[in-house]
Write a protein that holds these residues in place. Structure first.
Motif, short mmCIF file in Angstrom:
data_model
loop_
_atom_site.label_atom_id
_atom_site.label_comp_id
_atom_site.label_asym_id
_atom_site.label_seq_id
_atom_site.Cartn_x
_atom_site.Cartn_y
_atom_site.Cartn_z
N ALA A 33 0.80 -1.22 0.00
CA ALA A 33 0.00 0.00 0.00
C ALA A 33 0.84 1.27 0.00
N THR A 34 2.14 1.15 0.27
CA THR A 34 2.96 2.37 0.27
C THR A 34 3.76 2.46 -1.04
N GLY A 35 3.53 1.53 -1.95
CA GLY A 35 4.27 1.50 -3.21
C GLY A 35 3.73 2.48 -4.23
N ASP A 36 4.42 2.51 -5.35
CA ASP A 36 4.14 3.47 -6.39
C ASP A 36 2.74 3.32 -7.00
N LEU A 37 2.37 2.08 -7.31
CA LEU A 37 1.08 1.86 -7.96
C LEU A 37 -0.07 2.26 -7.05
N ALA A 38 0.05 1.92 -5.76
CA ALA A 38 -1.01 2.26 -4.81
C ALA A 38 -1.14 3.78 -4.71
N SER A 86 -0.33 -5.75 -4.69
CA SER A 86 0.41 -4.72 -5.41
C SER A 86 1.89 -4.81 -5.02
N VAL A 87 2.43 -5.99 -5.21
CA VAL A 87 3.81 -6.30 -4.78
C VAL A 87 4.51 -7.07 -5.89
N ALA A 88 5.81 -7.30 -5.73
CA ALA A 88 6.53 -8.08 -6.73
C ALA A 88 5.96 -9.49 -6.80
N PRO A 89 5.86 -10.07 -8.02
CA PRO A 89 5.29 -11.41 -8.17
C PRO A 89 5.99 -12.46 -7.30
N ALA A 90 7.26 -12.21 -6.96
CA ALA A 90 7.98 -13.18 -6.14
C ALA A 90 7.29 -13.37 -4.79
N LEU A 91 6.47 -12.40 -4.38
CA LEU A 91 5.79 -12.51 -3.08
C LEU A 91 4.39 -13.10 -3.17
N PHE A 92 3.88 -13.31 -4.38
CA PHE A 92 2.50 -13.80 -4.52
C PHE A 92 2.29 -15.08 -3.70
N GLY A 93 3.26 -16.00 -3.83
CA GLY A 93 3.13 -17.29 -3.16
C GLY A 93 3.07 -17.13 -1.65
N ASP A 94 3.96 -16.28 -1.11
CA ASP A 94 3.99 -16.07 0.34
C ASP A 94 2.67 -15.49 0.83
N SER A 129 -13.28 -15.19 -1.11
CA SER A 129 -12.40 -14.02 -1.22
C SER A 129 -11.93 -13.82 -2.65
N ARG A 130 -11.52 -12.60 -2.94
CA ARG A 130 -10.99 -12.32 -4.28
C ARG A 130 -9.57 -11.80 -4.15
N ILE A 131 -8.72 -12.20 -5.07
CA ILE A 131 -7.39 -11.61 -5.07
C ILE A 131 -7.13 -10.93 -6.41
N VAL A 132 -6.37 -9.85 -6.33
CA VAL A 132 -6.11 -9.04 -7.51
C VAL A 132 -4.61 -9.02 -7.74
N VAL A 133 -4.18 -9.36 -8.94
CA VAL A 133 -2.75 -9.31 -9.23
C VAL A 133 -2.49 -8.46 -10.47
N GLU A 134 -1.27 -7.96 -10.52
CA GLU A 134 -0.87 -6.99 -11.53
C GLU A 134 0.12 -7.59 -12.50
N ILE A 185 -9.58 -15.18 -8.92
CA ILE A 185 -8.34 -14.48 -9.29
C ILE A 185 -8.62 -13.41 -10.35
N TYR A 186 -8.29 -12.18 -10.02
CA TYR A 186 -8.51 -11.04 -10.92
C TYR A 186 -7.15 -10.53 -11.40
N ARG A 187 -6.78 -10.91 -12.65
CA ARG A 187 -5.50 -10.46 -13.19
C ARG A 187 -5.74 -9.18 -13.97
N ILE A 188 -5.11 -8.10 -13.51
CA ILE A 188 -5.38 -6.79 -14.11
C ILE A 188 -4.55 -6.56 -15.36
N ASP A 189 -5.21 -6.14 -16.42
CA ASP A 189 -4.55 -5.48 -17.53
C ASP A 189 -5.26 -4.14 -17.63
N HIS A 190 -4.59 -3.08 -17.21
CA HIS A 190 -5.35 -1.83 -17.05
C HIS A 190 -5.91 -1.31 -18.37
N TYR A 191 -5.40 -1.83 -19.51
CA TYR A 191 -5.98 -1.40 -20.78
C TYR A 191 -7.45 -1.81 -20.90
#
Ligand code: BG6
Length: 480
Positions: A13-18, A113-121, A136-141, A167-173
């Motif tokens: 939540a403190t990252g650039d995209l957020a 809204s984090v690096a994909p390497a953390l998705f699993g964790d 529940s729903r999860i959103v990935v970028e 699973i909601y995979r975002i493509d902002h286009y």
């Protein structure tokens, strides 16, 4: 109309995209009256801070990126929806606190809204602490993988704990208003669909041109390049929406089934049908090599390619794609170039050198709208002179203030997550199919010794890209 009551957790939540997109987008939905009174937005990140500090940080972000005045009453009320939990993605810290904040009965959405390497964790801990459940729903970028193998691995990681419909995979286009309009134009009008095929369409041009360079994010971009950054995802989605068959219903899986069929029908791209470019330094502006801080880089900041779709509808009608950084103008458009009428009854008429083919241009940004070029008689007594004129529909003009005030892609998409509507999100198989097509293009380049063609900042890209069209006796539309 407010959506269902929700608790939205934003990891990172403190990252650039957020800061740039997610939080300002949520604020605008709040102002539009869409946020239920009890809804909670829970920021979760590594840094140590409390609710108040997170609110202050969010306020600054919204003032900076949301164009809001500091004293805005709405903003103060919006900030009351915000909470913060310090969380340790790779450890146990914070998860109990997070669980305590989640309310029964509300929709639970988790934005990774984090690096994909953390998705699993994250997925693992949401499950082991029983914070997420089957509803529940999860959103990935993006980036969702960097090739087929990594995308498959990511899908497998997520599916260990979540079903595909969670699973909601975002493509902002896909959240851009005009992109959605593409479907309305095609499938809510009788006018276009009968002509929407290789018999009547000569070719399609999809352009996403940007004026910015990669300065500031050069190290990420250099491991990506235009094909991974723009073609595999955003441009692929645009191509699918133009090329797909009419879905039987505007329903998530019906739409995504049709897109998937298009991707599977894409022919491999030959090395002669693709041009890569790299912007050069000029004046005091840095070139791509300096921006990426990699003197040996062969990564493309521009790509143009000819794409063929092997099916009945599109046999013989190529799609030309181009995208790049540091080009002449920021413009994204899709141009459908129709064939010329089979026979002219105006053979003797002077046509003032005008092109004769109809064109439908869909502008994604800026000045969202559509423009259909038609031939008419030039007014006046000068005989039957033909001239091409635009039937222009700039949405801001046609729809008044509402047309000008279009929601940002993220606003729309986040609300769709809460509503549980996956239509504008990518399905796992779609992403994998897209990488399966992209991988050989990238591998062929990596195995070659070629270098990208240089181009000047502020130009339309490398001259070689013109050749791609000239060979086929066609021309790119001007970038402006
Ligand atoms: C992002 C890419 O996904 O899309 C960026 O990583 C690009 O490189 C951006 O600039 C373009 O998005 P938009 O909405 O500005 O066209």
């Amino acid at each position: 109309i407010p959506v269902e009551d929700f608790d939205l957790v934003i990891f990172g939540a403190t990252g650039d995209l957020a800061r740039r997109k997610i939080l300002p987008g949520l604020f605008r939905r709040f102002v539009a009256g869409q946020m239920p009174e009890a809804a909670q937005i829970i920021g979760a990140a590594r840094s140590e801070q409390d609710d108040e500090a997170f609110r202050a940080e969010t306020k600054a972000a919204i003032v900076e990126f949301g164009g809001v005045k500091k004293g805005d009453d709405d903003l103060a009320r919006f900030l009351q929806h915000l909470h913060y939990v310090r969380i340790d993605a790779k450890g146990e810290g914070g998860w109990k606190e997070l669980k305590a904040k989640m309310r029964k009965g509300a929709v639970h959405a988790f934005y990774f809204s984090v690096a994909p390497a953390l998705f699993g964790d994250l997925a693992e801990r949401l499950a082991s602490h029983s914070i997420a459940d089957g509803e529940s729903r999860i959103v990935v970028e993006k980036p969702f993988g960097r090739d087929l193998a990594t995308a498959k691995a990511l899908n497998a990681t997520l599916r260990k704990h979540f079903e595909e419909q969670q699973i909601y995979r975002i493509d902002h286009y896909l959240g851009k208003e005009t992109v959605q309009n593409l479907m309305a134009v095609r499938f809510a009008n009788i006018l276009f669909e009968p002509l929407w095929n290789a018999q009547y369409i000569d070719h399609v041009q999809i352009t996403v041109a940007e004026t910015v360079g990669v300065g500031g994010r050069g190290s990420y971009y250099d491991t990506s390049g235009a094909i991974r950054d723009m073609v595999q995802n955003h441009m692929m989605q645009l191509l699918c929406l133009i090329a797909m068959e009419p879905p039987y219903h505007f329903d998530p899986n019906a739409v995504r089934d049709e897109k998937l069929k298009v991707i599977r029908a894409l022919e491999p791209v030959e090395a002669t049908e693709i041009v890569r470019g790299q912007y050069q330094a000029n004046g005091d502006g840095k070139g791509y090599v300096e921006d990426s801080e990699n003197p040996a880089t062969r990564t493309e900041s521009y790509v143009a390619m000819k794409v063929r779709i092997s099916n009945w509808r599109w046999q013989g009608t190529p799609f030309y794609l181009r995208t790049g950084k540091k080009l002449r103008a920021r413009t994204s458009e899709i141009a459908i170039i129709f064939k010329e009428p089979p026979h002219s009854i105006f053979e003797d008429a002077q046509t003032s050198g005008e092109p004769k083919a109809n064109e439908l241009v869909i502008r994604l940004q800026p000045n969202e709208g559509m423009n259909l070029k038609v031939m008419i008689k030039e007014p006046g007594p000068g005989g039957m002179r033909l001239v091409q004129v635009p039937l222009d529909m700039t949405f801001a003009d046609a729809l008044g203030p509402e047309g000008a005030d279009m929601p940002d892609a993220y606003e729309r998409l986040i609300m769709d997550v809460i509503r549980g509507n996956q239509t504008l999100f990518m399905r796992g198989d779609e992403i994998e199919a897209s990488w399966a097509w992209t991988d050989p293009i990238i591998n062929a380049w990596e195995n070659s010794k070629q270098r990208p063609e240089p181009y000047d900042p502020g130009s339309s890209g490398p001259d070689e890209a013109l050749g791609l069209m000239h060979r086929d006796k066609r021309r790119w539309r001007e970038i402006r």
